[in-house]
Design an enzyme around this catalytic site. Sequence first.
Site, mmCIF file in Angstrom:
data_model
loop_
_atom_site.group_PDB
_atom_site.id
_atom_site.type_symbol
_atom_site.label_atom_id
_atom_site.label_comp_id
_atom_site.label_asym_id
_atom_site.label_seq_id
_atom_site.Cartn_x
_atom_site.Cartn_y
_atom_site.Cartn_z
ATOM 1 N N LYS A 39 46.645 -9.217 -26.628
ATOM 2 C CA LYS A 39 47.521 -8.321 -26.971
ATOM 3 C C LYS A 39 47.219 -6.840 -26.585
ATOM 4 O O LYS A 39 45.770 -6.581 -26.417
ATOM 5 C CB LYS A 39 47.327 -8.028 -28.757
ATOM 6 C CG LYS A 39 48.365 -7.571 -29.401
ATOM 7 C CD LYS A 39 48.076 -7.832 -30.879
ATOM 8 C CE LYS A 39 49.151 -6.961 -31.641
ATOM 9 N NZ LYS A 39 49.324 -7.349 -33.227
ATOM 10 N N SER A 114 53.307 -8.658 -35.475
ATOM 11 C CA SER A 114 53.554 -7.970 -34.089
ATOM 12 C C SER A 114 52.887 -8.579 -32.937
ATOM 13 O O SER A 114 53.280 -8.145 -31.775
ATOM 14 C CB SER A 114 52.603 -6.648 -34.571
ATOM 15 O OG SER A 114 51.533 -6.620 -34.708
ATOM 16 N N SER A 138 50.017 -10.106 -38.598
ATOM 17 C CA SER A 138 50.471 -10.034 -37.189
ATOM 18 C C SER A 138 49.975 -11.447 -36.444
ATOM 19 O O SER A 138 50.684 -11.385 -35.154
ATOM 20 C CB SER A 138 50.329 -8.658 -36.802
ATOM 21 O OG SER A 138 51.196 -7.966 -37.088
HETATM 22 N N1 GLN Z 1 54.275 -6.717 -40.523
HETATM 23 C C1 GLN Z 1 53.105 -5.784 -40.945
HETATM 24 C C2 GLN Z 1 53.229 -4.370 -40.643
HETATM 25 O O1 GLN Z 1 54.141 -4.058 -40.266
HETATM 26 C C3 GLN Z 1 51.633 -6.667 -40.560
HETATM 27 C C4 GLN Z 1 51.469 -6.031 -39.056
HETATM 28 C C5 GLN Z 1 50.214 -6.399 -38.645
HETATM 29 O O2 GLN Z 1 49.630 -7.209 -39.210
HETATM 30 N N2 GLN Z 1 49.932 -5.576 -37.690
HETATM 31 O O3 GLN Z 1 52.350 -3.591 -41.120
#
Ligand code: GLN
Length: 434
Positions: A39, A114, A138
């Site tokens: 990532k 994400s 994410s």
């Molecule tokens: N969807 C969550 C957020 O927007 C989790 C994102 C993540 O785990 N990086 O914060």
Amino acid sequence: MTGGVFHFRPDDRYHAFITCCEEAAYGGGHLSGIPVAVKDNISTKGIMTTCASAILWGYVPPYNAYVVDRLKSEGAAIVGKTNMDEFGMGTTTENSAFGPTLNPIDTGRVPGGSSGGSAAAVAAGMVRMALGTDTGGSIRCPAAFCGIVGLKPTYGRVSRYGLIAYANSLEQIGPMAANVSDVNLLMSIITGHDPRDSTSYDQPYHHVPDPDIHGLRVGVPEEFFGKGVDPRVASVVWDAISRMENQGAEIISCRMPSMSAALAAYYVTCTSEASSNLARFDGVRYGPGADPKKQWHEAFQERRREGFGKEVRRRILLGTFALSSGYYGKYYAKAQTARQEVRDDFRRLFREVDVLAGPTMPTIAFKLGEKTDPLSMYLSDVLTVPANLAGVPAISVPCGTSEGMPVGLQIMGRWFEDERVVDAAFAFEQGGAS
Ligand code: GLN
């Protein structure tokens, strides 16, 4: 195999990658010759690392994250950096400054986020495994939406050294792959004590998954099937839970009252931490430079306004507000009290059950562009954020489909019992998956 060059020419029709390394070196070791995607918020020496943000375009880290050194020392070929929501802020990968990733199962839908690029790369068969990061879901959300397996380890189990921080008290790097065995293998490579991360525990992970779940006590909190959970998704997950019962697990219904405050506690905490973590991006140290002829505050302002996307700006503003004097007690301190309640609930439940199970996401993957208002997007994280608030391990494993799209079964475990969570998912995958 003792080393060489892995040629990677992806047909990246899903836009899973931001940067591809066409010639990736591999060496000898447990991952020799295996293509792995990383990532784009994980630092890779000599390879551009952008967090899918314009503010970091062109930034090439001078060092590797701990996990990247581990991959390399086991011979993996790092074939590219995957697309994501900018700085990890989102649930669909649509918040990437470089355009969204498409879900390989249905290209009209999002892959989740994400870590959507990592999930899509695995689901499309472009790589065998990938690293994601999970601050509030994410890893698990895109795993669920793309029909693969993703594990968020116990907080502290994997070093965050070299991970570009979004909300450091919540996030962990973790493995993503098409099956539990590969997730288990990648987990064994990336764990280990690292003195450069002060929250890193010395508890290596060497585990052979055990598919026997006789007598495993599986708690199912009523709240995991509460408002907002699509009944079709709920029924797929209930079927999965009864298959675990057929395999010998004991299903115990229970309550988790702190769920009602968990989402709010998460969003106050993550935006507060983000507002402080992202202060370092000023156009001086990283990425495209600020205008040196301007007054410093004007130059910074201009750089940050242009360099950050809308969602990132929103979260910096929310977090700065939550931490401001006069409001700190009302928001941040209150969120920490709620966070403690979530931890207490897990502690209490884990005296009676070994793992907790439920849906990973309340719905199947959304259509591209479907979620326009931020609140409805935030609401879809309701089932994944409790594990981050408490720091417990949680895995998403495919358990069926609804409307032709994959549904994920989420299994959470006690602190530092990542092995047990993997075993439960492995057992389900071997014997219970339909
Ligand atoms: N969807 C969550 C957020 O927007 C989790 C994102 C993540 O785990 N990086 O914060």
